[in-house]
Each structure stands twice: as C-alpha cells, then as structure tokens.
Design an enzyme around this catalytic site. Structure first.
Site, mmCIF file in Angstrom:
data_model
loop_
_atom_site.group_PDB
_atom_site.id
_atom_site.type_symbol
_atom_site.label_atom_id
_atom_site.label_comp_id
_atom_site.label_asym_id
_atom_site.label_seq_id
_atom_site.Cartn_x
_atom_site.Cartn_y
_atom_site.Cartn_z
ATOM 1 N N GLU A 1 -5.202 -8.470 -0.708
ATOM 2 C CA GLU A 1 -5.866 -8.302 0.593
ATOM 3 C C GLU A 1 -7.347 -8.062 0.373
ATOM 4 O OE1 GLU A 1 -4.262 -5.378 3.271
ATOM 5 O OE2 GLU A 1 -2.213 -5.897 2.754
ATOM 6 N N GLU B 1 0.844 -1.221 0.000
ATOM 7 C CA GLU B 1 0.000 0.000 0.000
ATOM 8 C C GLU B 1 0.872 1.262 0.000
ATOM 9 O OE1 GLU B 1 -2.523 -0.608 3.453
ATOM 10 O OE2 GLU B 1 -3.998 -1.610 2.202
HETATM 11 C C1 BGP Z 1 -4.055 -2.991 5.348
HETATM 12 C C2 BGP Z 1 -2.717 -3.663 5.686
HETATM 13 C C3 BGP Z 1 -2.808 -5.011 6.261
HETATM 14 C C4 BGP Z 1 -4.047 -5.251 7.112
HETATM 15 C C5 BGP Z 1 -5.290 -4.559 6.584
HETATM 16 C C6 BGP Z 1 -6.457 -4.638 7.548
HETATM 17 O O1 BGP Z 1 -3.842 -1.623 5.384
HETATM 18 O O2 BGP Z 1 -1.938 -3.757 4.483
HETATM 19 O O3 BGP Z 1 -1.607 -5.191 6.993
HETATM 20 O O4 BGP Z 1 -3.810 -4.901 8.441
HETATM 21 O O5 BGP Z 1 -5.046 -3.225 6.296
HETATM 22 O O6 BGP Z 1 -6.467 -3.472 8.355
HETATM 23 P P1 BGP Z 1 -6.567 -3.572 9.940
HETATM 24 O O7 BGP Z 1 -5.564 -4.603 10.336
HETATM 25 O O8 BGP Z 1 -6.257 -2.223 10.416
HETATM 26 O O9 BGP Z 1 -7.982 -4.027 10.239
#
Ligand code: BGP
Length: 484
Positions: A382, A188
């Site tokens: 993701e 990201e």
């Molecule tokens: C994205 C990241 C992941 C994962 C996901 C879910 O930004 O790349 O690492 O964490 O978010 O977000 P969160 O864990 O804050 O629920």
C-alpha cells in the site's frame, strides 16, 4: 539503477472498500457494514477509524439502508470486477492485491461448511485475473471480520476465533490455491491496538477501560498464533505458495535531537516492530515483553504457542507506507493525522488535505530499516495519495500531484533496491477510487481510475482513466526506468 526483472507491479484493494453487494451471494454482516460516513470537516477528526459503541453497532446493524454506510456499496466491484480488471491489465499490472470477505464464505464465522456462492464468486474472479496475466496477492483478513463474532464474544479476544479463522483459511487454500500463490494473513495487524473493532471485532465499551489494552494484546496474540497456524497449513496444502505478514509502516523520526525525543522514538519503533519481530522473526523480543509487563500487560501464551510462532514465520514482509511522522515528549507538540494515527508534525514536510505528511525519502528509510532488521524479502502493498480529484466537463481528471507523489516515491524505492534491499514488488493503494477505510469517503480519491460516485452514493459509477493512468502504464512498461 534498475529494478530486477520479474519485479511485481500493480495495485491493492480491500473487499470491504470496493465490493458492495453487502447482502448478496449469501454474504453475512461484517464489522465494515456498520462503519458510518462522517462529513469531512476537520483533518484532525480522522486520527483513527471510527470509534464504535455497542449501542451504535446494534443500531447500525438493525439499519438495512446503505445511505450512511458507504462500505455496504463500495464501488460495486462485486459485479463490475471484469471491467475493472481489464483496466488494470491495460495498465500492465502483473499483480493485484485483493482480499477475501470472510463472511462471504462463512456468514457468521461459525458455520462448519462454506457458502458455495461466495466460493464461486472468488473462484471466478481469480480465474479472470489469471486469464489477464494478473497474479492475485490475497489478504485473508482486511478489516472485515464477522460482525456476529463481535457481538457474540468480542471477536479476536476469544481464543476460539483462531479455530474459526483456520477453518476459513483452509477453504481459501483448498478452493483458490490453484490460482493464488501469494497470501497475506492480516492487513496491518498492528492496527488492532489503534482500532480494535475494525481489526479485531472488539467493541471497546463492552470492556472496562482499564482492561482494554490487555484485551487488544490478547487479541493480537491470537492473531499471531492464527497467522502462524495458517502459514503451516499453507505449506501443507499449497506447497508452491508463500505467506506474507503485513505491517503499518509508521515511520517516525525524533521531533528534535533532544535525547528524550530520541529515546521516545526508539520505544515507539520497538513496539511497532513487535508485530514483525513475532511474525517474521518468530518470537516476542525480550525488551518488548518487558515494556508490556511494565504496563501491566501479559501475553496469554498457551503450550505450543512459542514453538508454533518460531517454526512458521512469514516468507516475506509486506507493509503499507503513506506518510511519516515525528515523536516528541513535549505535550504541547503540534500534531497532525496520519494513517490511523495522530503524529507530531514534521516542519520539513508538506501535508495532504487530510493532514498526512508526504515523505518519499521515508519510504527508502522504511525499506532499509525493515531489510536491515529481518533480511527477508519485502513487498510494498500500500502506498498512494488520497486527494479531491475533479472530473472536468470534458471528462478528464488531471492529477499531476498524484504523478509527482508516485514519481518521488519510486525514485526512493529504486535507490533502496540499488542499495541492496530485496523488494518483491509494489502495488499502489489504490488503483481505482474506492471507499476510504478511516472516513468512509469516496471524495478521498486514490485511483488511477476515477469512479463517478460521491460520498452519499450518488453518481453513475462509470469509470474514467485519469492522467496518472497513462503515466503508471508507462512506468510499468519500463519496469520503473521511465518516470518522466
Ligand atoms: C490502510 C488500509 C487500507 C486503506 C489505507 C488508506 O490503513 O489498509 O484499507 O484504506 O489505509 O487509508 P484511508 O482509506 O483511511 O485513506
């Protein structure tokens, strides 16, 4: 409508959210080690990653305890990965996305030789993945740059960090290239603008407020250059490998059909696509540069940067997709959190407990938009639903809501492929419960596998298959044909 043979199925993890063992094996401190746990009270609190201050970072860095620093313990994947990989293989994974912790190989980021204990750890893990028929998809930088670089020179703001990253990547390609043929540079990469510390090792309050945005774009440019440089390196060192870039696909709709809302959405989308325009398209678009210039931001090009970016673009575009949002010019528009953002609420969509708006059609819209714009293979790296799952007294986790979420998103993904999108694969976030990136919670559970651990680190760490485990196994076995 069927997915092509060879379509990759699996899950995605990040070292800083699963490994734990934060001081073992010669690992040095990473920025994730100072991310503190905040009790979940109000969804709007979690618009973005923790706001950090220099004083807070130094205080946390001096604190050797892990109670309030869940990312220091993760889910003990560092020691338990053989058991977890076996569970992923049981579901039929052909791909697992993982990341390499930079400071396991270079504890401060500045060593000239790698820490051999760190290299050995990842060699053993990749070998085990291959033994299980799981292809590694490896992210070089996933929210864990060296803390030492943050404290020394605000990490990626400093151009010299490019060279340090090249040194790290060269060791990864040389030592793991035999097992790893699919790579991603920065997780990201656009996120550096929203959470400069997590992504860029930048401590905001050490930079004058009116210079911070420029510093973030300077750091982003250095990551673009570093990404192109290691892409060139990969072609030389591991010719049969491919490099992907990665975007937070923050799909945004105009909140109304009022032309001002449409124009605001168009600008928002242009600035988001800047990151894939550079990494996959090979150049900063004129309109994006002009939009930055109008904000007093200039890109610190050095001789050769433009040529490097143009010649060494990504082979595929990967992205995260959780939710969509809307854009409105009304200052009083109701907002709701999303993945590291605070977007204007869409009245037609339901929200998760954390406020993220669930939009399966948005996944198809995202796939079509990206493929239309770049014509390069895509990879969903993701996608998932964070929820408060309950472990029943008789040891089950019934998560029909997660099955519904994935079913609806797979239906849209399959339709997009049927419409002609070249999609390489899908890895869910996350195949196993882990520490949330933005809130450091365990209680925001994503997995097909439940981990017995609470937000404060209590629990046995035992793994339990959820109902969605069996469902996903069936989906993979049928290559997406059986979503029942
Ligand atoms: C994205 C990241 C992941 C994962 C996901 C879910 O930004 O790349 O690492 O964490 O978010 O977000 P969160 O864990 O804050 O629920």
């Amino acid at each position: 409508m069927a997915l092509p043979d060879g379509f990759r199925w699996g899950g995605a993890l990040a070292a800083n959210q699963v490994e734990g063992a934060w001081k073992e094996g010669g690992r040095g401190p990473a920025v994730s080690d100072v991310a503190t746990y905040k009790p979940h009270t109000d969804p709007t609190e979690y618009a973005a990653h923790h706001v950090v201050t220099k004083a807070g970072v130094e205080k946390a860095a001096a604190d050797q305890d892990d109670t309030y620093y869940p990312k220091r313990r993760g889910i003990d994947f560092y020691h338990r990965y053989p058991e977890d990989l076996a569970l992923f293989a049981e579901m039929g994974f052909t791909t697992l996305r993982v990341s390499i912790s930079w400071t396991r190989l270079f504890p401060t980021g500045e060593e000239t030789e790698p820490n051999e204990e760190g290299v050995a750890h990842y060699e053993a893990m990749f070998r085990e993945m291959r033994r299980l028929g799981i292809e590694p998809l490896v992210t070089l930088s996933h929210y864990d740059p060296p803390l030492a670089l943050a404290l020394k020179h605000n990490g990626w703001v400093e151009r010299r960090t490019i060279e340090l990253f090249e040194r790290f990547a060269a060791v990864c390609f040389a030592r793991f290239g035999a097992y790893v043929k699919s790579w991603i540079t920065f997780n990201e990469i656009d996120g550096i603008l929203r959470h400069p510390f997590t992504s860029g090792a930048i401590i905001p309050d050490t930079i004058p407020q009116d210079e911070l945005e420029q510093a973030c774009y300077t750091a982003l440019h250095h990551q673009f250059v570093a990404g192109a440089s290691v892409t060139r390196m990969l072609r030389d060192m591991v010719p049969d490998a491919r490099m992907g870039c990665m975007l937070t696909m923050l799909t945004t709709y105009p909140n109304t059909c009022h032309p001002d809302d449409v124009a605001a959405t168009q600008l928002k989308e242009r600035m988001l696509y800047l990151c894939t325009d550079v990494q996959a398209g090979g150049a900063y678009p004129r309109l994006a540069l002009r939009a930055l210039e109008r904000r007093g931001i200039t890109i610190p090009f050095r001789d050769g940067d433009r040529e490097l970016l143009a010649e060494h673009t990504a082979d595929f575009i990967s992205f995260s997709y959780y939710m969509s949002m809307t854009e409105s010019v009304r200052p009083d528009a109701e907002r709701t959190p999303g993945n590291t953002v605070l977007g204007v609420k869409n009245p037609f969509l339901p929200s998760s407990e954390w406020g993220w708006q669930i939009d399966p059609v948005g996944l198809r819209i995202s796939l079509i938009s990206l493929y239309d714009r770049y014509g390069k293979p895509l990879f969903i790296v993701e996608n998932g639903l964070g929820m408060r799952d309950e472990l029943t007294a008789d040891g089950h986790v019934h998560d029909p809501y997660r099955i519904d979420y994935f079913r609806a998103h797979f239906e849209q993904l399959i339709q997009a492929v049927d419409e002609g999108v070249d999609l390489l694969g899908y890895v869910s976030w996350a195949p196993i419960d882990l520490v949330s990136a933005s809130t450091s919670q365990m209680s925001k559970r994503y997995g097909f596998v439940y981990v017995d651990q609470d937000d404060m680190g209590g629990g046995t760490l035992r793994r339990v298959r959820k109902d969605s485990f069996t469902w996903y196994k069936k989906v993979i076995a049928s290559n997406g044909a059986d979503l029942s």
